[in-house]
Design a protein around this motif. Structure first.
Motif, PDB file in Angstrom:
ATOM      1  N   LEU A 152       0.835  -1.198   0.000  1.00 41.28           N
ATOM      2  CA  LEU A 152       0.000   0.000   0.000  1.00 41.28           C
ATOM      3  C   LEU A 152       0.871   1.249   0.000  1.00 41.28           C
ATOM      4  CD1 LEU A 152      -2.710   1.428   0.196  1.00 41.28           C
ATOM      5  CD2 LEU A 152      -2.614   1.117   2.688  1.00 41.28           C
TER       6      LEU A 152
ATOM      7  N   PHE B   1       1.458   6.717  -6.767  1.00 39.67           N
ATOM      8  CA  PHE B   1       0.339   7.600  -7.099  1.00 39.67           C
ATOM      9  C   PHE B   1       0.766   9.064  -6.974  1.00 39.67           C
ATOM     10  CE2 PHE B   1      -3.272  10.185  -5.748  1.00 39.67           C
ATOM     11  CZ  PHE B   1      -4.244   9.861  -6.679  1.00 39.67           C
TER      12      PHE B   1
ATOM     13  N   LEU C 288      -3.126   7.312   6.553  1.00 38.16           N
ATOM     14  CA  LEU C 288      -2.141   7.773   5.565  1.00 38.16           C
ATOM     15  C   LEU C 288      -0.952   8.407   6.272  1.00 38.16           C
ATOM     16  CD1 LEU C 288      -1.273   8.491   2.629  1.00 38.16           C
ATOM     17  CD2 LEU C 288      -2.580  10.611   2.912  1.00 38.16           C
TER      18      LEU C 288
ATOM     19  N   ARG D 100       2.264   1.783  -3.396  1.00 32.40           N
ATOM     20  CA  ARG D 100       1.226   2.216  -4.323  1.00 32.40           C
ATOM     21  C   ARG D 100       0.905   3.700  -4.124  1.00 32.40           C
ATOM     22  NH1 ARG D 100      -1.822  -1.707  -3.446  1.00 32.40           N
ATOM     23  NH2 ARG D 100      -3.383  -0.835  -2.017  1.00 32.40           N
ATOM     24  N   ILE D 101       0.868   4.133  -2.880  1.00 28.00           N
ATOM     25  CA  ILE D 101       0.584   5.541  -2.598  1.00 28.00           C
ATOM     26  C   ILE D 101       1.723   6.423  -3.100  1.00 28.00           C
ATOM     27  CG2 ILE D 101       0.349   7.235  -0.745  1.00 28.00           C
ATOM     28  CD1 ILE D 101      -1.197   5.058   0.809  1.00 28.00           C
TER      29      ILE D 101
ATOM     30  N   HIS E 267      -7.280   6.249  -2.212  1.00 28.25           N
ATOM     31  CA  HIS E 267      -6.888   4.899  -1.807  1.00 28.25           C
ATOM     32  C   HIS E 267      -7.849   4.299  -0.774  1.00 28.25           C
ATOM     33  CE1 HIS E 267      -3.242   6.464  -3.691  1.00 28.25           C
ATOM     34  NE2 HIS E 267      -2.970   5.210  -3.953  1.00 28.25           N
ATOM     35  N   GLN E 268      -8.951   5.019  -0.526  1.00 25.82           N
ATOM     36  CA  GLN E 268     -10.012   4.523   0.359  1.00 25.82           C
ATOM     37  C   GLN E 268      -9.478   4.166   1.748  1.00 25.82           C
ATOM     38  OE1 GLN E 268     -11.761   1.336  -1.966  1.00 25.82           O
ATOM     39  NE2 GLN E 268     -13.113   2.758  -3.036  1.00 25.82           N
TER      40      GLN E 268
END
Length: 328
Positions: A216, A223, A249, A219-220, A242-243
């Motif tokens: 995750l 992004f 975060l 991925r962030i 990213h819900q």
């Protein structure tokens, strides 16, 4: 988006192989290249630079390419190379795996690992398209990507066909794109490659639960890098995309000792610093470079840049240009 084209037919036969080899090393990475056709070598190469991602196509006579530990130590761009053969056959030795790939047998290699490639003899010169992506942009754990290196990734079906079609269309029809399209195309390519690799990783077995947080975070960060040009890129927007909650975060980034906002700012500043030293962008106004990387205030950009690099942007650019023009 920056496009360059090299054709051996534009130079004398005696210079063709040497110049093509130099162009490949400069455009992609350092490599040892040899060919039985070196006396009158025929090849062409088109390169599209889309920010940090590049797409290239080449038509080439049989060659042998080797990138060993010596060259890796000398220079490593820290990239994943995806190759899409369109015509001809490639023999590959990479991460202790040997494979032979024909048309639409896509495969990925790691620039940090020794590699040998043989573009084999055929009735016509080989044709292939390539995609080079910085490792940091892919939101997948390195260990899982390692399992896919040198393996066949079909370009005939599913996500592989989408990526293959996008690459071939992109490299064939460059006239319809504007320079500002580069970051947008970069996002699409990274997403398609990530989706293709994730699909094959899932086919081997889903990600272990203990790697979920790491995946995750990757991925962030990917992004964020892909959306640095968007001034609306904020921690709440990232969390929503990213819900996850905003507090979660912030916890992900606190593990690395940095705030989300500070990490975004450092990435934007680094991209701007690189553009300020790029000879191709020498005539670009500084405020346009700042806008390109999401800065909406000239004064804020100037202060942040000076804090990070010790000089205002204009002086930094002038110093870099003076150093470049100084005789060796």
């Amino acid at each position: 988006m920056i496009e360059t084209v090299f054709r051996t037919e534009d130079v004398s036969p005696a210079d063709r192989f040497g110049l093509w080899r130099e162009h490949m090393a400069k455009s992609l990475c350092s490599m040892d290249v040899s060919s039985d056709h070196a006396d009158d070598f025929r090849a062409d190469m088109r390169l599209l630079q889309l920010g940090t991602v590049s797409v290239w196509s080449t038509t080439v006579q049989p060659v042998r390419i080797r990138r060993g530990p010596r060259l890796i130590r000398r220079s490593d761009p820290e990239l994943y190379h995806l190759t899409l053969p369109l015509r001809g056959t490639n023999g590959i030795t990479h991460v202790d795996r040997e494979a032979t790939h024909g048309p639409y047998d896509m495969h990925v290699m790691d620039s940090s690992r020794p590699t040998e490639i043989h573009v084999l003899d055929g009735p016509e010169p080989a044709r292939m398209v390539g995609l080079d992506v910085p490792k940091a942009l892919l939101p997948l754990p390195v260990g899982h990507i390692d399992r896919l290196l040198a393996r066949r990734l079909s370009g005939h079906e599913g996500i592989g066909a989408l990526l293959a079609g996008f690459l071939t269309r992109l490299i064939q029809d460059t006239a319809s794109y504007r320079p500002s399209d580069g970051p947008r195309l970069e996002v699409v390519l990274v997403d398609l490659l990530s989706a293709l690799l994730a699909q094959h990783i899932d086919a081997d077995g889903p990600l272990a639960s203990e790697t979920h947080q790491q995946a995750l975070t990757f991925r962030i960060r990917a992004f964020i890098r892909q959306h640095l040009h968007d001034p609306r890129l904020t921690p709440p927007a990232i969390a929503a995309a990213h819900q996850i909650s905003l507090s979660y975060l912030h916890r992900l980034f606190q593990a690395d000792g940095v705030t989300v906002a500070a990490w975004i700012r450092s990435q934007r500043l680094e991209r701007a610093r690189r553009d300020l030293t790029d000879p191709v962008l020498r005539a670009a106004p500084i405020h346009r470079i700042a806008e390109r990387w999401g800065f909406t205030s000239d004064s804020h950009f100037s202060r942040a840049f000076r804090t990070a690099y010790g000089l205002p942007p204009g002086e930094y650019r002038l110093q870099a240009r003076t150093a470049e023009e100084r005789p060796a």
